[in-house]
Design a protein around this motif. Structure first.
Motif, short mmCIF file in Angstrom:
data_model
loop_
_atom_site.label_atom_id
_atom_site.label_comp_id
_atom_site.label_asym_id
_atom_site.label_seq_id
_atom_site.Cartn_x
_atom_site.Cartn_y
_atom_site.Cartn_z
N PRO A 37 0.82 -1.22 0.00
CA PRO A 37 0.00 0.00 0.00
C PRO A 37 0.86 1.27 0.00
N ALA A 38 0.37 2.30 -0.66
CA ALA A 38 1.05 3.59 -0.68
C ALA A 38 1.26 4.09 0.74
N GLY A 39 2.42 4.65 1.00
CA GLY A 39 2.75 5.18 2.31
C GLY A 39 3.36 4.16 3.26
N SER A 40 3.68 2.97 2.75
CA SER A 40 4.14 1.88 3.62
C SER A 40 5.55 1.42 3.30
N LEU A 41 6.18 0.85 4.32
CA LEU A 41 7.37 0.03 4.16
C LEU A 41 6.87 -1.40 4.21
N CYS A 42 7.19 -2.18 3.20
CA CYS A 42 6.68 -3.55 3.13
C CYS A 42 7.81 -4.56 3.20
N ALA A 43 7.60 -5.59 3.98
CA ALA A 43 8.53 -6.70 4.12
C ALA A 43 7.87 -7.96 3.57
N TYR A 44 8.68 -8.78 2.90
CA TYR A 44 8.18 -10.00 2.27
C TYR A 44 8.97 -11.20 2.78
N LEU A 45 8.30 -12.33 2.93
CA LEU A 45 8.95 -13.55 3.40
C LEU A 45 9.72 -14.26 2.30
N GLY A 46 9.61 -13.76 1.07
CA GLY A 46 10.36 -14.31 -0.05
C GLY A 46 11.17 -13.23 -0.74
N THR A 47 12.15 -13.63 -1.52
CA THR A 47 12.93 -12.67 -2.28
C THR A 47 12.09 -12.09 -3.41
N ASN A 48 12.51 -10.96 -3.92
CA ASN A 48 11.84 -10.30 -5.04
C ASN A 48 10.37 -10.00 -4.78
N GLY A 49 10.05 -9.70 -3.53
CA GLY A 49 8.68 -9.31 -3.20
C GLY A 49 7.68 -10.43 -3.30
N SER A 50 8.11 -11.68 -3.16
CA SER A 50 7.14 -12.78 -3.27
C SER A 50 6.45 -13.01 -1.93
N GLY A 51 5.19 -13.32 -2.03
CA GLY A 51 4.34 -13.49 -0.85
C GLY A 51 3.56 -12.23 -0.56
N ASP A 52 2.71 -12.29 0.42
CA ASP A 52 1.93 -11.12 0.82
C ASP A 52 2.81 -10.20 1.67
N PRO A 53 2.71 -8.89 1.46
CA PRO A 53 3.56 -7.99 2.23
C PRO A 53 3.07 -7.79 3.65
N GLY A 54 4.04 -7.62 4.56
CA GLY A 54 3.77 -7.10 5.89
C GLY A 54 4.03 -5.60 5.81
#
Length: 124
Positions: A37-54
């Motif tokens: 989402p706009a305005g967020s720092l997102c972390a992913y459990l997979g490389t290259n943004g794979s998976g749902d973001p936290g």
């Protein structure tokens, strides 16, 4: 001859059902960077943004309480106007680097941040 054709038809029909069953049970496609989402720092459990973001927004002294930051393998800064500084320690301590707005870190492997995005500071 008729028995051979019937048996072949049964075998082909069974193979077709198995293929359809495999397609029906396949999981959904992986999330993309654009799912952050706009305005967020997102972390992913997979490389290259794979998976749902936290996702988080604002400054955070303890990101390790969130599974996706505690086990992060990639990051995306989808901030509205700021760069974000990432820290390996709680309370903005330890090693740090700046992730520019609109940029990704497709893999944290080989860094102190691999499974350890501990805190962050916006607008640096």
């Amino acid at each position: 001859m008729h028995r051979i054709l019937v048996r072949s038809g049964i075998a082909l029909g069974g193979a077709a059902l198995a293929a359809v069953g495999a397609l029906a049970t396949a999981g959904p496609a992986n999330a993309a960077w654009s799912d952050c989402p706009a305005g967020s720092l997102c972390a992913y459990l997979g490389t290259n943004g794979s998976g749902d973001p936290g996702t988080v927004s604002g400054d955070n002294n303890n990101l390790l309480q969130y599974n996706k930051f505690n086990n992060a393998e990639s990051l995306y800064n989808h901030g509205n106007s700021c760069n974000v500084r990432i820290f390996s320690g709680l309370n903005k301590t330890g090693s740090s680097y700046v992730l520019d707005r609109g940029y990704t870190n497709p893999t944290l492997a080989g860094t102190v941040y691999w499974h350890n995005v501990a805190s962050n500071d916006w607008c640096v």
